[in-house]
Scaffold this active site. Structure first.
Site, mmCIF file in Angstrom:
data_model
loop_
_atom_site.group_PDB
_atom_site.id
_atom_site.type_symbol
_atom_site.label_atom_id
_atom_site.label_comp_id
_atom_site.label_asym_id
_atom_site.label_seq_id
_atom_site.Cartn_x
_atom_site.Cartn_y
_atom_site.Cartn_z
ATOM 1 N N LEU A 105 0.746 -1.170 -0.007
ATOM 2 C CA LEU A 105 0.055 -0.060 -0.067
ATOM 3 C C LEU A 105 0.782 1.248 0.123
ATOM 4 O O LEU A 105 1.867 1.228 0.575
ATOM 5 C CB LEU A 105 -1.080 -0.021 1.192
ATOM 6 C CG LEU A 105 -2.105 -1.149 1.394
ATOM 7 C CD1 LEU A 105 -2.748 -0.769 2.847
ATOM 8 C CD2 LEU A 105 -3.147 -1.245 0.223
ATOM 9 N N ASP A 106 0.534 2.205 -0.600
ATOM 10 C CA ASP A 106 1.094 3.661 -0.496
ATOM 11 C C ASP A 106 1.580 4.020 0.885
ATOM 12 O O ASP A 106 0.563 3.488 2.030
ATOM 13 C CB ASP A 106 0.270 4.737 -1.222
ATOM 14 C CG ASP A 106 0.146 4.401 -2.880
ATOM 15 O OD1 ASP A 106 1.237 3.639 -3.443
ATOM 16 O OD2 ASP A 106 -0.440 5.184 -3.468
ATOM 17 N N GLU A 107 2.648 4.723 1.081
ATOM 18 C CA GLU A 107 2.633 5.374 2.399
ATOM 19 C C GLU A 107 1.612 5.867 3.188
ATOM 20 O O GLU A 107 1.268 5.446 4.307
ATOM 21 C CB GLU A 107 3.816 6.058 2.478
ATOM 22 C CG GLU A 107 4.148 6.817 3.615
ATOM 23 C CD GLU A 107 5.287 8.091 3.711
ATOM 24 O OE1 GLU A 107 5.534 8.356 4.806
ATOM 25 O OE2 GLU A 107 5.845 8.235 2.554
#
Length: 314
Positions: free
Chosen positions: A140-142
């Site tokens: 997942l993106d940050e």
């Protein structure tokens, strides 16, 4: 090496119909073991056995033979253990599923060697005396919160990766976006590739990679000034949801990279980050073969945003 140096063994029994088959054929048919994993299994003493005796993948089996694979335990020696709170949704001998908070990177990268989910998970396993390598199935993106699935053995990683490629893992997201999608329910089929002028960004372009996002509007706020949407990915391109929502005129609230052209407003400030949450995931457990589903409740920051939008304070 002793059996303590291996993960829990996996065994199958040859039937009458399988009498005379090669070991590799039995394992490919009954366990779906990849050729790459078979090659690794051959290198260790107990990696590949029939009735407890070491064999070659080309050896033949007979009715009633017990074919067993054992995978050597591995560590993530390149990841520094670091204590941190973990919201563990599920764990067994094969899987770890974590509800990742926003602001946490999944895996160490250049310039981010600590403070990642990987550092915390490696420390967690070390404290429990487990020898496991960090193998996330997806990332997942940050600044996206939600469920991350981590395989604890090479076989489980291989099996789940194949499910992911075959679109057999159902990942669902919840997002808060500017404006109101038209129609309320639909599919965005827009190829994605890097923006040639800004390579760190992605855009929808005819020459891009096939990308498909299904969406359903769950709520509309302020006469269509904002909406809550649920999304299901058919592909998994970088920034796919963010790019596709912007493409249909509904950029994610709080998204600094793909936000509205007019700049961020009050709702974006309330969100404090891109308003995207991986709320559920479902797949077939590679060992038990049971279809399973896990969910993660909306985190506090997005609940605050939801209340803000419901009260019409845009």
């Amino acid at each position: 090496m002793s059996e303590l140096d291996y993960y829990k063994p996996l065994s199958v029994t040859a039937t009458e119909r399988e009498d005379g088959m090669q070991v590799r054929t039995i394992l490919e048919r009954k366990l779906g073991v990849s050729r790459k994993l078979l090659s690794r299994l051959k290198l260790t003493e107990l990696g590949l056995t029939v009735n407890g005796e070491r064999v070659y993948t080309s050896d033949r089996v007979h009715t009633g033979d017990i074919v067993t694979i054992r995978m050597e335990k591995e560590r993530s020696d390149d990841i520094l253990p670091e204590p941190m709170p973990l919201d563990i949704v599920f764990e067994d001998d094969d899987l770890l599923i974590v509800n990742k908070p926003a602001g946490l990177i999944v895996h160490p990268t250049h310039g981010h060697y600590t403070g990642t989910l990987a550092n915390g998970v490696v420390h967690y396993w070390a404290e429990r005396g487990e020898i496991v390598r960090f193998r996330p199935i997806h990332r997942l993106d940050e600044h996206t919160s939600g469920l991350v699935v981590i395989a604890k053995t090479p076989y489980v990683h291989q099996q789940l990766s194949e499910q992911l490629q075959a679109d057999e893992i159902e990942k669902r997201y919840l997002a808060f976006v500017h404006n109101k999608p038209e129609p309320n329910t639909g599919t965005v089929n827009g190829p994605i590739d890097r923006d040639p002028e800004r390579p760190h960004l992605r855009i929808v372009t005819p020459d891009g990679y096939a990308s498909v996002t299904h969406y359903e509007t769950a709520a509309v706020y302020g006469d269509g000034k904002a909406s809550c949407v649920r999304l299901k990915l058919e592909t998994g391109r970088t920034h796919q949801i963010r790019v596709h929502m912007k493409h249909i005129g509904c950029p994610l609230i709080g998204d600094e990279m793909y936000g509205p052209d007019g700049g961020l407003g009050e709702a974006d400030e309330v969100a404090g980050r891109q308003a995207l949450h991986a709320e559920s995931i479902a797949f077939t457990h590679p060992i038990t073969r049971e279809r399973m589903k896990w969910t993660a409740a909306l985190p506090d920051d997005l609940r605050r945003l939801e209340l803000y939008l419901q009260e019409g304070k845009r």
